[in-house]
Design a protein around this motif. Structure first.
Motif, PDB file in Angstrom:
ATOM      1  N   ILE A  43      53.805  -2.160 -27.786  1.00 46.90           N
ATOM      2  CA  ILE A  43      53.094  -1.657 -26.602  1.00 46.90           C
ATOM      3  C   ILE A  43      53.795  -2.511 -25.401  1.00 46.90           C
ATOM      4  O   ILE A  43      54.085  -1.849 -24.422  1.00 46.90           O
ATOM      5  CB  ILE A  43      51.565  -1.804 -26.661  1.00 46.90           C
ATOM      6  CG1 ILE A  43      51.033  -0.655 -27.570  1.00 46.90           C
ATOM      7  CG2 ILE A  43      51.204  -1.224 -25.070  1.00 46.90           C
ATOM      8  CD1 ILE A  43      49.708  -0.743 -27.771  1.00 46.90           C
ATOM      9  N   VAL A  44      53.775  -3.644 -25.437  1.00 48.08           N
ATOM     10  CA  VAL A  44      54.251  -4.716 -24.441  1.00 48.08           C
ATOM     11  C   VAL A  44      55.933  -4.324 -24.447  1.00 48.08           C
ATOM     12  O   VAL A  44      56.188  -4.171 -23.122  1.00 48.08           O
ATOM     13  CB  VAL A  44      54.248  -6.113 -24.845  1.00 48.08           C
ATOM     14  CG1 VAL A  44      55.057  -7.060 -24.040  1.00 48.08           C
ATOM     15  CG2 VAL A  44      52.748  -6.551 -24.828  1.00 48.08           C
ATOM     16  N   SER A  45      56.630  -4.100 -25.572  1.00 53.80           N
ATOM     17  CA  SER A  45      58.014  -3.565 -25.398  1.00 53.80           C
ATOM     18  C   SER A  45      58.315  -2.353 -24.469  1.00 53.80           C
ATOM     19  O   SER A  45      58.946  -2.261 -23.731  1.00 53.80           O
ATOM     20  CB  SER A  45      58.656  -3.535 -26.787  1.00 53.80           C
ATOM     21  OG  SER A  45      58.717  -4.686 -27.507  1.00 53.80           O
ATOM     22  N   VAL A  46      57.472  -1.323 -24.769  1.00 53.55           N
ATOM     23  CA  VAL A  46      57.412  -0.172 -24.028  1.00 53.55           C
ATOM     24  C   VAL A  46      56.982  -0.226 -22.441  1.00 53.55           C
ATOM     25  O   VAL A  46      57.641   0.066 -21.763  1.00 53.55           O
ATOM     26  CB  VAL A  46      56.627   0.919 -25.018  1.00 53.55           C
ATOM     27  CG1 VAL A  46      56.515   2.059 -23.940  1.00 53.55           C
ATOM     28  CG2 VAL A  46      57.010   1.228 -26.170  1.00 53.55           C
ATOM     29  N   LEU A  47      56.028  -1.034 -22.334  1.00 51.45           N
ATOM     30  CA  LEU A  47      55.741  -1.580 -21.027  1.00 51.45           C
ATOM     31  C   LEU A  47      56.737  -2.150 -20.228  1.00 51.45           C
ATOM     32  O   LEU A  47      57.011  -1.891 -19.018  1.00 51.45           O
ATOM     33  CB  LEU A  47      54.547  -2.317 -21.056  1.00 51.45           C
ATOM     34  CG  LEU A  47      53.074  -1.439 -21.497  1.00 51.45           C
ATOM     35  CD1 LEU A  47      51.784  -2.482 -21.529  1.00 51.45           C
ATOM     36  CD2 LEU A  47      52.778  -0.459 -20.303  1.00 51.45           C
ATOM     37  N   LEU A  48      57.241  -3.128 -20.704  1.00 48.92           N
ATOM     38  CA  LEU A  48      58.445  -3.782 -20.294  1.00 48.92           C
ATOM     39  C   LEU A  48      59.855  -2.783 -19.854  1.00 48.92           C
ATOM     40  O   LEU A  48      60.166  -3.062 -18.739  1.00 48.92           O
ATOM     41  CB  LEU A  48      58.887  -4.924 -21.052  1.00 48.92           C
ATOM     42  CG  LEU A  48      57.968  -6.051 -21.063  1.00 48.92           C
ATOM     43  CD1 LEU A  48      58.671  -7.126 -22.263  1.00 48.92           C
ATOM     44  CD2 LEU A  48      57.672  -6.950 -19.974  1.00 48.92           C
ATOM     45  N   LEU A  49      59.903  -1.886 -20.863  1.00 46.73           N
ATOM     46  CA  LEU A  49      61.075  -1.002 -20.480  1.00 46.73           C
ATOM     47  C   LEU A  49      60.445  -0.116 -19.381  1.00 46.73           C
ATOM     48  O   LEU A  49      61.308   0.163 -18.288  1.00 46.73           O
ATOM     49  CB  LEU A  49      61.324  -0.200 -21.528  1.00 46.73           C
ATOM     50  CG  LEU A  49      62.236  -0.908 -22.916  1.00 46.73           C
ATOM     51  CD1 LEU A  49      62.126   0.079 -23.966  1.00 46.73           C
ATOM     52  CD2 LEU A  49      63.624  -1.039 -22.388  1.00 46.73           C
ATOM     53  N   ALA A  50      59.242   0.316 -19.267  1.00 42.23           N
ATOM     54  CA  ALA A  50      58.884   1.205 -18.201  1.00 42.23           C
ATOM     55  C   ALA A  50      58.688   0.537 -17.019  1.00 42.23           C
ATOM     56  O   ALA A  50      59.062   1.189 -15.980  1.00 42.23           O
ATOM     57  CB  ALA A  50      57.329   1.766 -18.466  1.00 42.23           C
ATOM     58  N   ALA A  51      58.364  -0.846 -17.029  1.00 44.45           N
ATOM     59  CA  ALA A  51      58.300  -1.576 -15.796  1.00 44.45           C
ATOM     60  C   ALA A  51      59.709  -1.911 -15.122  1.00 44.45           C
ATOM     61  O   ALA A  51      59.832  -1.794 -13.838  1.00 44.45           O
ATOM     62  CB  ALA A  51      57.592  -2.853 -16.063  1.00 44.45           C
TER      63      ALA A  51
END
Length: 194
Positions: free
Chosen positions: A57-65
């Motif tokens: 989830i953090v990986s996806v959040l970092l990409l989205a951010a």
């Protein structure tokens, strides 16, 4: 750009961030050498599964951010990054719980005797080397990323966006790498949990 949320106090922030980072690093280092023999009534490797999910989830959040900030959606970027930070804190607690309760797992230890025999090494082949290369890069980067994350967030929250962006260019790829390789490490080691 967003407005500052915190009043800037670089000296106090630096001391707090460094002390917190050292305390967390020491706690992880010391507690990873201890194993509590407790029967909690459930498989303690659920913490490792939780960690893999959180890292995903953090990986996806970092990409989205990253996409959000590139598209000048600064409030969305801030919310995504704060969510990633909160999840990373939950990860840290779960990581400590897992290592306190599960102990060490050795890659390739099929019979779970704590020793990887030559037969077991041969059975896993080159995947053992790949695992250790990933682990050797993951561990030191995971150990040093916390103060970078905190300083980067501090710069943004105090409205020091020029220094925030400069630091984020270092912090973001390391944090992303640590999150992604954390999932890969779990995926590779989980067959050897017992």
């Amino acid at each position: 750009m967003l407005t500052a949320v915190w009043k800037r106090n670089d000296r106090k922030a630096s001391v707090l961030i460094l002390v917190f980072s050292v305390v967390v690093f020491a706690a992880v280092l010391l507690l990873s050498r201890v194993q509590l023999k407790l029967d909690l009534g459930f498989d303690v490797h659920v913490f490792a599964q939780f960690n893999a999910v959180v890292n995903s989830i953090v990986s996806v959040l970092l990409l989205a951010a990253l996409l959000a900030v590139k598209n000048k959606h600064y409030l969305l970027h801030k919310r995504l990054m704060m969510t990633a930070m909160i999840l990373s804190m939950l990860f840290l607690v779960s990581y400590i719980c897992h290592h306190l309760l599960a102990g060490e797992t050795k890659f390739g230890d099929v019979d779970h005797d704590g020793i990887v025999s030559e037969i077991e090494k041969a059975a896993v082949g080159n995947s053992r080397m790949v695992y250790f290369i990933i682990l050797i890069t993951h561990i030191p980067l995971a150990a040093i990323i916390l103060p970078f994350i905190l300083f980067t967030a501090y710069r943004a929250l105090t409205g020091d966006f020029a220094r925030h962006m400069k630091l984020a260019r270092i912090t973001w790829p390391i944090w992303f790498y640590v999150a992604v390789t954390g999932v890969i490490v779990y995926w590779m080691i989980s067959p050897y949990y017992y």
